[in-house]
Design an enzyme around this catalytic site. Structure first.
Site, short mmCIF file in Angstrom:
data_model
loop_
_atom_site.label_atom_id
_atom_site.label_comp_id
_atom_site.label_asym_id
_atom_site.label_seq_id
_atom_site.Cartn_x
_atom_site.Cartn_y
_atom_site.Cartn_z
N LYS A 1 73.99 30.70 35.21
CA LYS A 1 73.07 31.78 35.59
C LYS A 1 72.43 32.27 34.30
O LYS A 1 72.55 33.45 33.90
CB LYS A 1 73.85 32.89 36.33
CG LYS A 1 72.97 33.97 36.93
CD LYS A 1 72.19 33.55 38.18
CE LYS A 1 71.31 34.68 38.69
NZ LYS A 1 70.37 34.26 39.76
N ASP B 1 72.32 30.09 42.08
CA ASP B 1 71.78 30.40 43.42
C ASP B 1 70.99 29.21 43.98
O ASP B 1 71.15 28.83 45.15
CB ASP B 1 70.94 31.70 43.41
CG ASP B 1 69.94 31.76 42.27
OD1 ASP B 1 69.95 30.88 41.40
OD2 ASP B 1 69.13 32.71 42.26
N ASP C 1 84.43 27.84 41.92
CA ASP C 1 85.25 28.26 43.07
C ASP C 1 84.37 28.37 44.32
O ASP C 1 84.68 27.83 45.38
CB ASP C 1 85.92 29.60 42.74
CG ASP C 1 86.76 30.11 43.90
OD1 ASP C 1 87.52 29.30 44.47
OD2 ASP C 1 86.65 31.30 44.24
N ASP D 1 83.94 25.60 47.86
CA ASP D 1 84.15 25.97 49.27
C ASP D 1 82.91 25.59 50.08
O ASP D 1 83.00 25.06 51.19
CB ASP D 1 84.40 27.49 49.42
CG ASP D 1 85.89 27.84 49.38
OD1 ASP D 1 86.64 27.13 48.70
OD2 ASP D 1 86.28 28.84 50.02
C1 IPM Z 1 91.12 28.06 44.49
C2 IPM Z 1 91.59 29.38 45.04
C3 IPM Z 1 92.08 30.25 43.89
C4 IPM Z 1 90.93 30.48 42.94
C5 IPM Z 1 92.72 31.58 44.33
C6 IPM Z 1 93.85 31.37 45.30
C7 IPM Z 1 93.16 32.40 43.14
O1 IPM Z 1 90.58 30.00 45.75
O2 IPM Z 1 91.94 27.33 43.89
O3 IPM Z 1 89.96 27.71 44.66
O4 IPM Z 1 90.13 31.39 43.14
O5 IPM Z 1 90.83 29.73 41.96
MN MN Z 2 88.78 28.82 45.95
#
Ligand code: IPM
Ligand code: MN
Length: 361
Positions: free
Chosen positions: A186, A219, A243, A247
């Site tokens: 960023k 973004d 992180d 996801d």
């Molecule tokens: C991950 C998880 C962890 C992170 C949490 C559980 C602290 O979300 O491994 O991605 O944020 O790194």
């Molecule tokens: Mn995570």
């Protein structure tokens, strides 16, 4: 070979999925003539409940004495009171820091048969093969924190050394793959983002001039991941962006329950864990998807034990099991055809046992 593997099931579905992952490693040991010794220890909420720290000294010591660490997940509603001063996640973060695991590898390779499980159009998913390299021991996760009733702050800081070493890991991976590196930051707002970008440019120019390098703001990267996922090869980014983006990227594969990870340092044991959390809503029901944990064992075999054939055997067994319909509810349109965590594990194990018979024949 002989290897000691620390097993830290943690909380929620962690125990269910690591149980299947261990069965898969046992099947590999039997098929290929290895001796794996599994030693279990507590981490996270389970460790807090046992009256200890979220990362007990004995657990850390066990990890240090092991060749690799297999981890389930940590956290859950029982320990998530924002007023609490000790939380399960502190155990995971302390372990990453103590073991110096600065590079977190998160591959995203959708299985063709599961395109329907993804909310993204199947034509966009063709040829998607991404590996995200997330910086894991710096940034806002580890900066000084302050909190009063009316104000709070989290410091985000990076040094060039911290950036360089993780970028080099990403560059070496890109060299062995399609030669494309995307760096996500960023830089238009954050000082850490500008240092990140300058450092990436320099490392690539001086040490990896053959790579093609693209910079994206985080973004925009979040959008491009969905609009043109097949364009990406290796993505390198700082801790929190990595992180969040992984996801998001898990939805390309169809489920959070499919993505494994490897956390590696300069030396010492690597930690292998699914990217998903402890999923308290389904914990104990025997329906958690064990593929992410099982695929994490493939990364363990490859990166910590240097057993590439065995890693490929696990990945092949998983792909075949998925093909033949071994799927937990998160991967099924109709729940009637869904299988349990244990049955999916068995589907993978029996394919590896087939390999054993083939190897002996
Ligand atoms: C991950 C998880 C962890 C992170 C949490 C559980 C602290 O979300 O491994 O991605 O944020 O790194
Ligand atoms: Mn995570």
């Amino acid at each position: 070979m002989r290897a000691v593997i620390a097993v830290l099931p943690g909380d929620g579905v962690g125990a269910e999925v690591t149980t299947e992952a261990v069965r898969v490693l046992e099947a590999i040991a039997a098929a290929y003539g290895h001796e794996f010794e599994f030693r279990e220890a507590l981490i996270g909420g389970a460790a807090i409940d046992a009256g200890a720290d979220p990362l007990p000294e004995a657990t850390l010591e066990l990890c240090r004495q092991s060749d690799a660490v297999l981890l389930g997940a940590v956290g859950g509603p029982k320990w998530s009171d924002p007023e609490a001063d000790v939380r399960p996640e502190q155990g995971l973060l302390a372990m990453r820091k103590e073991l110096g695991l600065f590079a977190n590898l998160r591959p995203v390779v959708p299985h063709p048969e599961l395109c329907t499980a993804s909310p993204i159009k199947a034509e966009l998913l063709r040829n998607v093969d991404i590996i995200v390299v997330r910086e894991l021991t710096g940034g806002i996760y580890f900066g000084d924190k302050t909190q009063t009733n009316t104000t709070a702050s989290d410091l985000c800081s990076y040094t060039t050394d911290e950036i360089e070493r993780v970028v080099r890991v990403a560059c070496r991976l890109a060299q062995k793959r399609r030669g494309r590196l995307t760096s996500v930051d960023k830089a238009n707002v954050l000082a850490t983002g500008r240092l990140w970008r300058i450092t990436v440019d320099r490392v690539v120019r001086e040490e990896f001039p053959d790579l093609s390098l693209e910079h994206l703001l985080v973004d925009a990267a979040a959008m491009h991941l969905l609009s043109r996922p097949a364009d990406f090869d290796v993505i390198v980014t700082e801790n929190m962006f990595g992180d969040i983006l992984t996801d998001e990227a898990s939805m390309l594969a169809g489920s959070m329950g499919l993505l494994p990870s490897a956390s590696l340092g300069a030396d010492g044991p690597g930690v292998y864990e699914p990217i998903h959390g402890s999923a308290p809503d389904i914990a104990g029901k025997g329906i958690a998807n064990p593929y992410a944990a099982i695929l994490s064992t493939a990364m363990l075999l490859r990166h910590s034990l240097n057993l590439n054939d065995e890693a490929v055997a696990v990945e092949t067994a998983v792909a075949e099991a998925i093909d033949t319909g071994a799927r937990t509810p998160d991967l099924c349109a109709d729940s009637a055809s869904a299988m349990s965590t244990r049955d999916v594990g068995t589907a993978v194990v029996s394919r590896i046992e087939h390999t054993r018979h083939a190897l002996r024949a």
